[in-house]
Design an enzyme around this catalytic site. Structure first.
Site, PDB file in Angstrom:
ATOM      1  N   MET A 122       0.816  -1.213   0.000  1.00 18.60           N
ATOM      2  CA  MET A 122       0.000   0.000   0.000  1.00 18.60           C
ATOM      3  C   MET A 122       0.857   1.274   0.000  1.00 18.60           C
ATOM      4  SD  MET A 122      -2.814  -1.463  -0.346  1.00 18.60           S
ATOM      5  CE  MET A 122      -4.135  -0.286  -0.083  1.00 18.60           C
ATOM      6  N   ARG A 123       1.938   1.263  -0.746  1.00 14.77           N
ATOM      7  CA  ARG A 123       2.799   2.444  -0.872  1.00 14.77           C
ATOM      8  C   ARG A 123       3.025   2.735  -2.337  1.00 14.77           C
ATOM      9  NH1 ARG A 123       3.466   4.877   4.130  1.00 14.77           N
ATOM     10  NH2 ARG A 123       3.438   3.226   5.680  1.00 14.77           N
ATOM     11  N   ASN A 175       1.685  -5.050 -10.356  1.00 12.03           N
ATOM     12  CA  ASN A 175       0.802  -4.742  -9.222  1.00 12.03           C
ATOM     13  C   ASN A 175      -0.572  -5.328  -9.488  1.00 12.03           C
ATOM     14  OD1 ASN A 175      -0.096  -3.393  -6.829  1.00 12.03           O
ATOM     15  ND2 ASN A 175      -1.048  -1.818  -8.112  1.00 12.03           N
ATOM     16  N   HIS A 193      -4.581  -4.477  -8.580  1.00 11.07           N
ATOM     17  CA  HIS A 193      -5.417  -3.390  -8.061  1.00 11.07           C
ATOM     18  C   HIS A 193      -6.868  -3.855  -7.985  1.00 11.07           C
ATOM     19  CE1 HIS A 193      -6.547   0.664  -7.123  1.00 11.07           C
ATOM     20  NE2 HIS A 193      -7.552   0.516  -7.966  1.00 11.07           N
TER      21      HIS A 193
HETATM   22  C1  GAR Z   1      -6.024  -6.819  -2.499  1.00 11.31           C
HETATM   23  O1  GAR Z   1      -7.408  -6.628  -2.680  1.00 11.31           O
HETATM   24  C2  GAR Z   1      -5.262  -5.976  -3.514  1.00 11.31           C
HETATM   25  O2  GAR Z   1      -5.905  -5.854  -4.747  1.00 11.31           O
HETATM   26  C3  GAR Z   1      -5.231  -4.632  -2.804  1.00 11.31           C
HETATM   27  O3  GAR Z   1      -5.008  -4.939  -1.460  1.00 11.31           O
HETATM   28  C4  GAR Z   1      -5.558  -6.227  -1.157  1.00 11.31           C
HETATM   29  C5  GAR Z   1      -4.465  -7.058  -0.538  1.00 11.31           C
HETATM   30  O4  GAR Z   1      -4.961  -8.261  -0.050  1.00 11.31           O
HETATM   31  N1  GAR Z   1      -4.206  -3.794  -3.338  1.00 11.31           N
HETATM   32  C6  GAR Z   1      -4.308  -2.470  -3.407  1.00 11.31           C
HETATM   33  O5  GAR Z   1      -5.294  -1.848  -3.041  1.00 11.31           O
HETATM   34  C7  GAR Z   1      -3.089  -1.773  -3.989  1.00 11.31           C
HETATM   35  N2  GAR Z   1      -3.350  -0.387  -4.167  1.00 11.31           N
HETATM   36  P1  GAR Z   1      -3.948  -9.415   0.368  1.00 11.31           P
HETATM   37  O6  GAR Z   1      -2.922  -8.784   1.303  1.00 11.31           O
HETATM   38  O7  GAR Z   1      -4.820 -10.398   1.082  1.00 11.31           O
HETATM   39  O8  GAR Z   1      -3.325  -9.954  -0.879  1.00 11.31           O
END
Ligand code: GAR
Length: 267
Positions: free
Chosen positions: A135-136, A157, A159
């Site tokens: 998340m960075r 990545n 998203h």
């Molecule tokens: C996932 O939904 C991913 O798409 C999102 O964080 C979650 C991580 O879940 N990523 C973002 O929002 C990136 N900007 P996880 O840690 O269980 O894989």
């Protein structure tokens, strides 16, 4: 068959995508192996998943680095090879008319964290870096040190939205609140913008009257766990080809964008 790729992962949270990728590496879905897992916080629960499987892991405490730099913005803490002017020139996270001091402070603090990330990652040579719920935002300082060939991006990545809709930190929440009838997820290469890089793959699901933010997240994550390993497998099989496209609109405006073509599998 090409030799297995070495994959590094960066995470911030639960690590369910990390787990899906690890499973795919183990079961042959991806011709690759995970060589490290890094996190921006020791609270990332995914770190345990890496440790359980004996994968080296490390933490670069972004919050502390950013807090400390705010308290004491001494430029001597910056990496020796940091060129703030060049980074700000290249960045596209902030509009060009943003407060220059704020922008400079933002990228300086990131570069301190990112140079630590780079030095931790140096212990584990890798072919592909996957952001799995990291998340960075990554700045040009970091991106240029990983992507040394602009036509061979190697940071991916996932998203939680159908980009280019709903970039940012709450893709499923934004999709729900907007009243969308379809939600989805996107895998893309990283560029200098926030969730703007070349798209590799997308999956969508219908949203019905009975859906809630929680049910949308559940449906979306289930698709992520399939989509991310598939995209990484395409990378490992050398099937992702970035191509710079140029389009001219009716009024003569020129639009350029790098898009990802997917090559047919070798016969
Ligand atoms: C996932 O939904 C991913 O798409 C999102 O964080 C979650 C991580 O879940 N990523 C973002 O929002 C990136 N900007 P996880 O840690 O269980 O894989």
């Amino acid at each position: 068959m090409p030799s297995p790729i070495r994959i590094g992962a960066l995470i911030s949270g639960t690590g369910t995508n990390l787990e899906a990728i690890l499973n795919a590496c183990e079961t042959g879905g991806i011709n690759g192996r995970m060589v490290f897992v890094g996190a921006d916080t020791s609270k990332a629960r995914g770190l345990e998943k890496a440790e359980k499987r004996g994968i080296p892991s490390f933490v670069v405490d972004y919050s502390k680095i950013i807090r400390d730099f705010k308290k004491n913005p001494d430029p001597r803490q910056l990496p020796e090879d940091y060129d703030g002017g060049a980074i700000i020139e290249r960045q596209s996270l902030f509009p060009k008319d943003s407060d220059p001091e704020k922008v400079a402070a933002y990228f300086a603090a990131r570069a301190i964290a990112e140079s630590e990330l780079i030095s931790r990652m140096a212990d584990y040579p890798f072919d592909l870096l996957v952001l799995a719920g990291f998340m960075r935002n990554l700045s040009p300082y970091f991106i240029d040190r990983v992507n040394t060939d602009p036509m061979r991006p190697r940071i991916m990545n996932i998203h939680p939205a159908l980009l280019p809709a709903f970039a940012g930190t709450d893709g499923y929440g934004d999709t729900f609140r907007y009243g969308c009838k379809l939600g989805g997820c996107t895998v893309h290469f990283i560029d200098y913008g926030a969730d703007t890089g070349p798209i590799i793959g997308q999956r969508a699901f219908p949203i019905t009257e009975t859906d809630t933010i929680e049910s949308i997240k559940e449906k979306g994550l289930a698709l992520e766990w399939a989509l991310y390993p598939e995209c990484i497998a395409l990378y490992a099989d050398n099937r992702l080809i970035p191509v710079k496209m140029t389009y001219t609109s009716k009024n003569g405006d020129i639009y350029q964008r790098t898009v990802v073509k997917i090559a047919q599998p070798d016969a």
